[in-house]
Design an enzyme around this catalytic site. Structure first.
Site, PDB file in Angstrom:
ATOM      1  N   SER A   1      17.137  45.345 -25.321  1.00 45.69           N
ATOM      2  CA  SER A   1      17.745  44.013 -25.238  1.00 45.69           C
ATOM      3  C   SER A   1      18.658  43.891 -24.021  1.00 45.69           C
ATOM      4  O   SER A   1      18.631  42.877 -23.319  1.00 45.69           O
ATOM      5  CB  SER A   1      18.569  43.711 -26.495  1.00 45.69           C
ATOM      6  OG  SER A   1      17.714  43.499 -27.585  1.00 45.69           O
TER       7      SER A   1
ATOM      8  N   ASP B   1      21.105  49.081 -28.154  1.00 46.60           N
ATOM      9  CA  ASP B   1      19.811  48.447 -27.933  1.00 46.60           C
ATOM     10  C   ASP B   1      19.557  48.222 -26.432  1.00 46.60           C
ATOM     11  O   ASP B   1      19.836  47.161 -25.878  1.00 46.60           O
ATOM     12  CB  ASP B   1      19.780  47.123 -28.714  1.00 46.60           C
ATOM     13  CG  ASP B   1      18.424  46.437 -28.659  1.00 46.60           C
ATOM     14  OD1 ASP B   1      17.555  46.879 -27.891  1.00 46.60           O
ATOM     15  OD2 ASP B   1      18.249  45.446 -29.379  1.00 46.60           O
TER      16      ASP B   1
ATOM     17  N   TYR C   1       8.948  41.094 -34.293  1.00 42.87           N
ATOM     18  CA  TYR C   1       8.107  40.982 -33.099  1.00 42.87           C
ATOM     19  C   TYR C   1       6.927  40.046 -33.360  1.00 42.87           C
ATOM     20  O   TYR C   1       6.648  39.683 -34.501  1.00 42.87           O
ATOM     21  CB  TYR C   1       7.583  42.366 -32.701  1.00 42.87           C
ATOM     22  CG  TYR C   1       8.649  43.259 -32.134  1.00 42.87           C
ATOM     23  CD1 TYR C   1       9.125  43.081 -30.846  1.00 42.87           C
ATOM     24  CD2 TYR C   1       9.177  44.286 -32.897  1.00 42.87           C
ATOM     25  CE1 TYR C   1      10.102  43.905 -30.323  1.00 42.87           C
ATOM     26  CE2 TYR C   1      10.154  45.131 -32.384  1.00 42.87           C
ATOM     27  CZ  TYR C   1      10.613  44.934 -31.094  1.00 42.87           C
ATOM     28  OH  TYR C   1      11.582  45.752 -30.581  1.00 42.87           O
TER      29      TYR C   1
ATOM     30  N   ARG D   1      16.046  48.050 -34.352  1.00 41.98           N
ATOM     31  CA  ARG D   1      16.850  46.832 -34.145  1.00 41.98           C
ATOM     32  C   ARG D   1      17.571  46.463 -35.446  1.00 41.98           C
ATOM     33  O   ARG D   1      17.310  45.437 -36.050  1.00 41.98           O
ATOM     34  CB  ARG D   1      15.965  45.725 -33.614  1.00 41.98           C
ATOM     35  CG  ARG D   1      15.731  45.974 -32.132  1.00 41.98           C
ATOM     36  CD  ARG D   1      14.802  45.005 -31.515  1.00 41.98           C
ATOM     37  NE  ARG D   1      15.079  44.931 -30.082  1.00 41.98           N
ATOM     38  CZ  ARG D   1      14.384  44.211 -29.239  1.00 41.98           C
ATOM     39  NH1 ARG D   1      13.399  43.477 -29.650  1.00 41.98           N
ATOM     40  NH2 ARG D   1      14.686  44.195 -27.958  1.00 41.98           N
TER      41      ARG D   1
ATOM     42  N   GLN E   1      23.011  47.834 -32.706  1.00 41.35           N
ATOM     43  CA  GLN E   1      22.976  46.783 -31.689  1.00 41.35           C
ATOM     44  C   GLN E   1      23.578  47.223 -30.350  1.00 41.35           C
ATOM     45  O   GLN E   1      23.059  46.895 -29.295  1.00 41.35           O
ATOM     46  CB  GLN E   1      23.692  45.539 -32.192  1.00 41.35           C
ATOM     47  CG  GLN E   1      22.707  44.477 -32.629  1.00 41.35           C
ATOM     48  CD  GLN E   1      23.366  43.245 -33.209  1.00 41.35           C
ATOM     49  OE1 GLN E   1      24.580  43.078 -33.107  1.00 41.35           O
ATOM     50  NE2 GLN E   1      22.568  42.403 -33.823  1.00 41.35           N
TER      51      GLN E   1
HETATM   52  P1  NAD Z   1       9.189  41.007 -26.868  1.00 41.77           P
HETATM   53  O1  NAD Z   1       9.744  41.487 -25.581  1.00 41.77           O
HETATM   54  O2  NAD Z   1       8.324  41.927 -27.671  1.00 41.77           O
HETATM   55  O3  NAD Z   1       8.312  39.679 -26.575  1.00 41.77           O
HETATM   56  C1  NAD Z   1       8.851  38.590 -25.869  1.00 41.77           C
HETATM   57  C2  NAD Z   1       8.510  37.290 -26.554  1.00 41.77           C
HETATM   58  O4  NAD Z   1       7.125  36.971 -26.357  1.00 41.77           O
HETATM   59  C3  NAD Z   1       8.720  37.275 -28.070  1.00 41.77           C
HETATM   60  O5  NAD Z   1       9.609  36.241 -28.411  1.00 41.77           O
HETATM   61  C4  NAD Z   1       7.327  37.022 -28.628  1.00 41.77           C
HETATM   62  O6  NAD Z   1       7.357  36.273 -29.832  1.00 41.77           O
HETATM   63  C5  NAD Z   1       6.673  36.272 -27.500  1.00 41.77           C
HETATM   64  N1  NAD Z   1       5.197  36.233 -27.515  1.00 41.77           N
HETATM   65  C6  NAD Z   1       4.327  37.209 -27.833  1.00 41.77           C
HETATM   66  N2  NAD Z   1       3.059  36.764 -27.733  1.00 41.77           N
HETATM   67  C7  NAD Z   1       3.123  35.473 -27.321  1.00 41.77           C
HETATM   68  C8  NAD Z   1       2.145  34.478 -27.035  1.00 41.77           C
HETATM   69  N3  NAD Z   1       0.839  34.709 -27.156  1.00 41.77           N
HETATM   70  N4  NAD Z   1       2.581  33.259 -26.641  1.00 41.77           N
HETATM   71  C9  NAD Z   1       3.910  32.993 -26.524  1.00 41.77           C
HETATM   72  N5  NAD Z   1       4.879  33.899 -26.788  1.00 41.77           N
HETATM   73  C10 NAD Z   1       4.491  35.116 -27.188  1.00 41.77           C
HETATM   74  O7  NAD Z   1      10.310  40.426 -27.794  1.00 41.77           O
HETATM   75  P2  NAD Z   1      11.883  40.705 -27.763  1.00 41.77           P
HETATM   76  O8  NAD Z   1      12.500  39.947 -26.662  1.00 41.77           O
HETATM   77  O9  NAD Z   1      12.095  42.163 -27.796  1.00 41.77           O
HETATM   78  O10 NAD Z   1      12.346  40.037 -29.123  1.00 41.77           O
HETATM   79  C11 NAD Z   1      11.605  40.166 -30.318  1.00 41.77           C
HETATM   80  C12 NAD Z   1      12.428  39.674 -31.496  1.00 41.77           C
HETATM   81  O11 NAD Z   1      13.422  40.611 -31.831  1.00 41.77           O
HETATM   82  C13 NAD Z   1      13.129  38.367 -31.301  1.00 41.77           C
HETATM   83  O12 NAD Z   1      13.044  37.654 -32.510  1.00 41.77           O
HETATM   84  C14 NAD Z   1      14.554  38.770 -31.052  1.00 41.77           C
HETATM   85  O13 NAD Z   1      15.479  37.755 -31.371  1.00 41.77           O
HETATM   86  C15 NAD Z   1      14.656  39.936 -31.985  1.00 41.77           C
HETATM   87  N6  NAD Z   1      15.741  40.863 -31.641  1.00 41.77           N
HETATM   88  C16 NAD Z   1      16.543  41.331 -32.654  1.00 41.77           C
HETATM   89  C17 NAD Z   1      17.574  42.213 -32.374  1.00 41.77           C
HETATM   90  C18 NAD Z   1      18.469  42.756 -33.453  1.00 41.77           C
HETATM   91  O14 NAD Z   1      19.296  43.535 -33.191  1.00 41.77           O
HETATM   92  N7  NAD Z   1      18.291  42.364 -34.670  1.00 41.77           N
HETATM   93  C19 NAD Z   1      17.790  42.636 -31.079  1.00 41.77           C
HETATM   94  C20 NAD Z   1      16.938  42.153 -30.073  1.00 41.77           C
HETATM   95  C21 NAD Z   1      15.913  41.279 -30.385  1.00 41.77           C
END
Ligand code: NAD
Length: 394
Positions: free
Chosen positions: A139, A136, A236, A128, A133
């Site tokens: 996402s 991805d 994460y 990521r 991007q």
């Molecule tokens: P994910 O699918 O791994 O998890 C979904 C959500 O569940 C996350 O926000 C996580 O913090 C939350 N979670 C985990 N355990 C939990 C609990 N016990 N109680 C409540 N919530 C809980 O996560 P994701 O959607 O893949 O996103 C992870 C991170 O990556 C985010 O910060 C997102 O903004 C970021 N991201 C960055 C990029 C990039 O290109 N830089 C792209 C996509 C996502």
């Protein structure tokens, strides 16, 4: 160079790895595209649309992959023993296979790719980073899953989401709680808001608060101190301790008294999904409430959710456990996934339309599983069972 697009054969899969738009763009890159007849049918892309975009339609998968240099897939191929077709059979040595191959969960598949001399790339391992991007796929698919989860909940819910003031009386707005505010959760919040619901959300990561609030939802803070260290360097969530979980359940139980619909999206990479709603918590909810467990395939956020089923509890709460949510919105999910693949292709195909895989590129290093008959991925080689056998001392 030839690219093959085949029909997906795993159950619950309606997506396809190309769209008429990406076929056109691949042709412009100098690639020849062979699409199996009916490959896009369940996503709403006809053979005629693929042909008009520049693909050659062939009658079978074997005909598409037989002389292909690159095979595009959504799901990992069925391999002998999976029942039915062996989708690896027929790929010549040196073929590039790109898909959501789930290598960490399916190490035997990776051995099979190596054995078949295939260069396999797993799209879920795209790092990521900003440069990646557009590739991805996690996402692009999670975003649509979050949207569809709310639509499914609204469909199951026997009341309306928006407040309505009518001559016959007023309907109250539905109250939606989103648990886990990552990519899927943020889209679920935005969708529920657009439908007129009053939305709140919670997450373990401190950064989520601002994002949730910027979408017009209320953030439920469990423990500010713990939240600061809840995020890994990769962005994460970490698995939280027992004390945190106890406090989270306390806060959420309180919020559930005012909640009609819960959308659960919480995941922890490489681990079982955290259990967020216990049976006792669900038992406190009002009859007619709806829960969607998007984490059901990873073990579930909700006690009592079942993969592929909608369960109704004794107190009349529906728990939706649909499998493969992105496939339920197959046209858009395919469209976006196909664009992720197209961006990835631009990384491994040069301007003359020839294969040019740079093993030192950060994205290649992270995603390439096998090459020239060997497993080459550092994440996989770190698993003891996957490392090559040591050369015996003589
Ligand atoms: P994910 O699918 O791994 O998890 C979904 C959500 O569940 C996350 O926000 C996580 O913090 C939350 N979670 C985990 N355990 C939990 C609990 N016990 N109680 C409540 N919530 C809980 O996560 P994701 O959607 O893949 O996103 C992870 C991170 O990556 C985010 O910060 C997102 O903004 C970021 N991201 C960055 C990029 C990039 O290109 N830089 C792209 C996509 C996502």
């Amino acid at each position: 160079m030839k690219v093959a697009v085949v029909k997906e054969r795993r159950t619950h899969e309606r997506r396809v790895a190309a769209s008429p738009d990406t076929v056109k763009r691949m042709a412009a890159m100098g690639l020849g595209i062979a699409a199996e007849s009916g490959a896009g049918e369940s996503a709403g892309f006809t053979d005629a649309a693929f042909a008009a975009a520049g693909a050659v339609i062939v009658p079978t998968a074997e005909a598409a992959v037989g002389d292909a240099d690159i095979v595009l897939k959504v799901q990992r191929p069925l391999i002998g023993g999976d029942g039915g077709a062996d989708e690896l059979h027929g790929l010549k040595r040196g073929t590039v296979l790109i898909g959501l191959l789930q290598p960490l969960q399916n190490p035997a598949d990776v051995q099979a790719y190596a054995g078949a001399g295939i260069s396999a790339f797993a799209m879920e391992l795209v790092p990521r980073i900003t440069r990646a991007q557009a590739m991805d796929a996690l996402s692009s698919q999670a975003n649509l899953a979050g949207y569809k989860a709310v639509i499914d909940a609204a469909d199951e819910f026997n009341r309306a989401f928006p407040m309505m003031m009518t001559a016959a009386g007023t309907i109250k707005a539905a109250r939606v709680l989103v648990m886990g505010a990552g990519v899927a959760g943020l889209q679920a919040i935005a969708t529920a808001r657009r439908l007129g619901a009053i939305v709140s959300a919670t997450d373990v990561r401190a950064a989520a608060k601002e994002q949730v609030e910027s979408l017009g939802a209320t953030f439920i803070t469990v423990d500010e101190e713990a939240a600061r260290s809840a995020e890994t360097a990769g962005g994460y969530a970490r698995e939280m301790g027992e004390e945190y979980q106890r406090r989270q359940r306390e806060k959420v139980t309180e919020a559930l008294k005012r909640t009609d619909v819960v959308i659960c999206t919480a995941l922890i990479p490489g681990r079982a999904a955290p259990l967020l709603l216990t049976e006792a918590m669900v038992a406190e909810m009002a009859p007619g409430s709806v829960i969607v467990d998007l984490a059901v395939e990873a073990g579930g956020n909700v006690e009592g959710s079942r993969p592929g089923e909608t369960v109704t509890t004794a107190n009349g709460v529906s728990i939706i456990g649909h499998l493969n949510m992105p496939s339920r919105i197959a046209a858009d999910a395919s469209q976006l996934y196909a664009r992720n693949l197209l961006s990835f292709l631009a990384l491994i195909v040069d301007r003359e339309g020839r294969l040019a895989i740079d093993p030192n590129d950060e994205i290649i290093k992270a995603t390439l599983l096998t090459r020239d008959g060997a497993i080459v991925n550092p994440a996989l080689l770190a698993i003891p069972a996957m490392a090559p056998a040591p050369v015996p001392n003589t």
